[in-house]
Design a protein around this motif. Structure first.
Motif, mmCIF file in Angstrom:
data_model
loop_
_atom_site.group_PDB
_atom_site.id
_atom_site.type_symbol
_atom_site.label_atom_id
_atom_site.label_comp_id
_atom_site.label_asym_id
_atom_site.label_seq_id
_atom_site.Cartn_x
_atom_site.Cartn_y
_atom_site.Cartn_z
ATOM 1 N N ILE A 231 -28.435 23.711 33.400
ATOM 2 C CA ILE A 231 -28.866 23.478 34.770
ATOM 3 C C ILE A 231 -27.877 22.470 35.339
ATOM 4 N N ALA A 232 -27.037 22.945 36.269
ATOM 5 C CA ALA A 232 -25.887 22.156 36.715
ATOM 6 C C ALA A 232 -26.042 21.757 38.180
ATOM 7 N N ALA A 233 -26.413 20.494 38.388
ATOM 8 C CA ALA A 233 -26.643 20.024 39.758
ATOM 9 C C ALA A 233 -25.336 19.913 40.529
ATOM 10 N N HIS A 234 -25.361 20.338 41.757
ATOM 11 C CA HIS A 234 -24.287 20.219 42.754
ATOM 12 C C HIS A 234 -23.265 21.361 42.729
ATOM 13 N N CYS A 235 -22.349 21.372 41.748
ATOM 14 C CA CYS A 235 -21.319 22.435 41.689
ATOM 15 C C CYS A 235 -20.608 22.626 43.034
ATOM 16 N N VAL A 236 -20.262 21.515 43.659
ATOM 17 C CA VAL A 236 -19.664 21.555 44.991
ATOM 18 C C VAL A 236 -18.220 22.056 44.949
ATOM 19 N N HIS A 237 -17.474 21.602 43.936
ATOM 20 C CA HIS A 237 -16.031 21.874 43.958
ATOM 21 C C HIS A 237 -15.588 22.875 42.889
ATOM 22 N N LEU A 238 -16.456 23.829 42.568
ATOM 23 C CA LEU A 238 -16.078 24.840 41.577
ATOM 24 C C LEU A 238 -14.907 25.679 42.087
ATOM 25 N N THR A 239 -13.965 25.958 41.186
ATOM 26 C CA THR A 239 -12.859 26.858 41.535
ATOM 27 C C THR A 239 -13.318 28.303 41.330
ATOM 28 N N ASP A 240 -12.527 29.247 41.826
ATOM 29 C CA ASP A 240 -12.864 30.661 41.622
ATOM 30 C C ASP A 240 -12.918 30.986 40.125
ATOM 31 N N GLU A 241 -12.007 30.361 39.368
ATOM 32 C CA GLU A 241 -11.983 30.571 37.908
ATOM 33 C C GLU A 241 -13.303 30.088 37.282
ATOM 34 N N GLU A 242 -13.785 28.954 37.767
ATOM 35 C CA GLU A 242 -15.041 28.411 37.228
ATOM 36 C C GLU A 242 -16.240 29.274 37.642
ATOM 37 N N ILE A 243 -16.204 29.773 38.881
ATOM 38 C CA ILE A 243 -17.300 30.641 39.334
ATOM 39 C C ILE A 243 -17.349 31.891 38.462
ATOM 40 N N ASN A 244 -16.199 32.427 38.176
ATOM 41 C CA ASN A 244 -16.116 33.610 37.324
ATOM 42 C C ASN A 244 -16.656 33.317 35.924
ATOM 43 N N LEU A 245 -16.293 32.164 35.392
ATOM 44 C CA LEU A 245 -16.774 31.770 34.066
ATOM 45 C C LEU A 245 -18.306 31.628 34.061
ATOM 46 N N ILE A 246 -18.801 30.905 35.049
ATOM 47 C CA ILE A 246 -20.244 30.643 35.119
ATOM 48 C C ILE A 246 -21.041 31.930 35.283
ATOM 49 N N SER A 247 -20.455 32.895 36.001
ATOM 50 C CA SER A 247 -21.181 34.156 36.230
ATOM 51 C C SER A 247 -21.414 34.906 34.918
ATOM 52 N N LYS A 248 -20.658 34.546 33.877
ATOM 53 C CA LYS A 248 -20.826 35.230 32.588
ATOM 54 C C LYS A 248 -21.717 34.432 31.643
ATOM 55 N N LYS A 249 -22.167 33.267 32.108
ATOM 56 C CA LYS A 249 -22.944 32.375 31.237
ATOM 57 C C LYS A 249 -24.355 32.189 31.796
ATOM 58 N N ASP A 250 -25.170 31.498 31.001
ATOM 59 C CA ASP A 250 -26.543 31.223 31.433
ATOM 60 C C ASP A 250 -26.563 29.867 32.165
ATOM 61 N N VAL A 251 -25.809 29.808 33.262
ATOM 62 C CA VAL A 251 -25.693 28.550 34.010
ATOM 63 C C VAL A 251 -26.352 28.713 35.373
ATOM 64 N N PHE A 252 -27.209 27.778 35.708
ATOM 65 C CA PHE A 252 -27.858 27.781 37.027
ATOM 66 C C PHE A 252 -27.320 26.617 37.856
ATOM 67 N N PRO A 253 -26.441 26.868 38.805
ATOM 68 C CA PRO A 253 -26.039 25.775 39.699
ATOM 69 C C PRO A 253 -27.215 25.424 40.600
ATOM 70 N N ILE A 254 -27.361 24.146 40.883
ATOM 71 C CA ILE A 254 -28.416 23.725 41.810
ATOM 72 C C ILE A 254 -27.767 23.203 43.088
ATOM 73 N N TYR A 255 -28.190 23.813 44.158
ATOM 74 C CA TYR A 255 -27.665 23.535 45.488
ATOM 75 C C TYR A 255 -28.479 22.377 46.083
ATOM 76 N N ASN A 256 -27.767 21.296 46.453
ATOM 77 C CA ASN A 256 -28.435 20.125 47.038
ATOM 78 C C ASN A 256 -27.785 19.809 48.381
ATOM 79 N N PRO A 257 -27.973 20.669 49.371
ATOM 80 C CA PRO A 257 -27.186 20.532 50.596
ATOM 81 C C PRO A 257 -27.305 19.173 51.280
ATOM 82 N N SER A 258 -28.511 18.625 51.423
ATOM 83 C CA SER A 258 -28.647 17.346 52.149
ATOM 84 C C SER A 258 -27.866 16.238 51.468
#
Ligand SMILES: N[C@@H](CCSC[C@H]1O[C@@H](n2cnc3c(=O)[nH]cnc32)[C@H](O)[C@@H]1O)C(=O)O
Ligand SMILES: [Zn+2]
Length: 424
Positions: free
Chosen positions: A240-267
């Motif tokens: 469970i990965a809070a924020h994930c604001v500055h993920l690169t495309d490479e990291e997004i691709n990696l995470i999409s293959k894993k059991d990772v839940f980014p948590i969006y904290n817009p405010s």
């Protein structure tokens, strides 16, 4: 037993509102959904002019930070933490964290949240607060070793897991939470990965929140933060990965293959000037995202409905695409994805799911006229329209009054203790 009669409800899996239905709750489960359900034992709630939604999951918060609300604003994360927050946290007592958490839980309940994903310390007291409130929590002990004390925190975590994991009729789960890559050494992160494996295979962390975190990581490890965590094996866990604001495309691709839940904290990301998470890209890569408020010192509240609203509209501006992140995607983050990321069998209104349901007033201004209730939930709603909250089959809030906790007493306590804290 509770019978919701003639109610409209959000079927999040079918992505539609179903009208004029009956929902029967028995013990802590949704027993039956249909037309003309009869029960002479159940407490009947008239569902006309009401909309039931799966109660929300606040995917990332720090309940115990309420006393620092409006205490350190208009600063970036690094200055905020080092100069303002950590010096005050050094003086916080267990009792402070307990009452601060109580107030945060009241605030969460009032925005339809049944389940919080919380990272803090004195988590035995936070567990007690969650249990008393009748709500659910994945309670994660924030761990760090940069300024020493790493092993003591591990001892505390082990004790916490032993005493509170699955406590409160299964409403509490304990998970290890290395605070971040900039507060934990590599050795310490590896230790915590092993501990997480020996618990339930889940870990919680702040990830790629600021540009500084990324550039420091590149300097120290020659990799971006998610790649670094993968290189030490963390991404083989459920993360469970809070924020994930500055993920690169490479990291997004990696995470999409894993059991990772980014948590969006817009405010929080907007207010600390951290940036804006690539939510639209992540959704298009089939990543399941959660949504959270973060603590009340960086938001500065625990209003998940407001978070959903801000989160949806700001996305469209940032991507210059009004079609980015439609209302239903935000609703999924707060409901069905919430259930998936916590592992509680909630976040959906479906037979045999846990009976965690928030009930909105359809007679409210934001739901008038009833052109599109899914849009209304995201774009024209606010938490004051949520009248009742059912958690684990019990009514926790009725007509906006929290039944399980004494809101007035909690506010008085928090005011008193904050004054003491700031004079210590
Ligand atoms: N300081 C504690 C453990 C940390 S709990 C979680 C920590 O996260 C901090 N925190 C809150 N919001 C954020 C954020 O957005 N990014 C990074 N840290 C945060 C919070 O102030 C708290 O110190 C100890 O000594 O054992
Ligand atoms: Zn945080």
């Amino acid at each position: 037993m509770i019978l919701l009669k003639n109610i409209s409800y959000l079927d999040i899996e079918e992505e539609k509102i179903k009208e004029n239905m009956d929902i029967l709750i028995e013990d802590n489960l949704i027993k039956k959904i249909g037309k003309d359900i009869k029960s002479n034992r159940a407490e009947v709630i008239d569902g006309r002019e009401r909309l039931a939604v799966p109660a929300y999951t606040n995917g990332h918060t720090h309940l115990g930070m309420t006393m620092m609300r409006n205490l350190a604003d208009d600063l970036d994360l690094d200055t905020w933490l080092n100069k303002k927050i950590w010096p005050v946290e050094d003086k916080l007592t267990d009792e402070d964290i307990y009452w601060a958490s109580m107030l945060s839980i009241v605030e969460n309940i009032k925005s339809g949240v049944s389940t919080v994903y919380d990272m803090y310390y004195s988590m035995d007291r936070v567990s007690e607060a969650v249990i008393e409130s009748g709500t659910r929590g994945v309670l994660t002990r924030g761990m760090m070793d940069i300024s020493g004390g790493g092993d003591e925190r591990i001892d505390e975590l082990m004790e916490l897991y032993k005493n509170y994991n699955n406590a409160g009729n299964g409403r509490v789960k304990i998970v290890p939470a290395p605070h971040s890559i900039y507060t934990c050494s590599t050795e310490y992160l590896k230790k915590l990965i092993n501990i997480a494996e020996s618990f339930d295979g889940v870990i919680n962390i702040h990830l790629s929140e600021t540009k500084k975190e990324v550039s420091d990581c590149l300097k120290e490890h020659l990799m971006t933060p998610a790649m670094y965590l993968d290189s030490i094996g963390m991404l083989d866990l459920k993360v469970i990965a809070a924020h994930c604001v500055h993920l690169t495309d490479e990291e997004i691709n990696l995470i999409s293959k894993k059991d990772v839940f980014p948590i969006y904290n817009p405010s929080s990301n907007l207010k600390l000037g951290s940036g804006f998470a690539p939510i639209d890209k992540m959704i298009k890569s089939n990543i399941k995202i959660g949504i959270g408020t973060d603590g009340s010192s960086s938001n500065n509240n625990q209003d998940l409905v407001e978070e959903m609203h801000i989160g949806s509209i700001v996305n469209k501006a940032v991507t210059l695409d009004p079609n980015a992140v439609p209302a239903i995607e935000i609703l999924k983050m707060a409901t069905v994805n919430g259930g998936a990321l916590t592992g509680f069998n909630n976040g959906v209104i479906r037979e045999n799911a846990l009976a965690d349901i928030a009930i909105y007033d359809l007679n409210s201004i934001g739901f008038t006229p009833k052109n599109n209730l899914i849009s209304a939930l995201c774009y024209s709603s606010n938490s004051n329209y949520i009248l009742d909250l059912i958690v684990d089959g019990k009514i926790v809030m009725k007509n906006r009054e929290v039944l399980t906790l004494d809101e007035e007493k909690i506010k008085v306590k928090v005011r008193e203790l904050t004054e003491k804290l700031l004079n210590r």
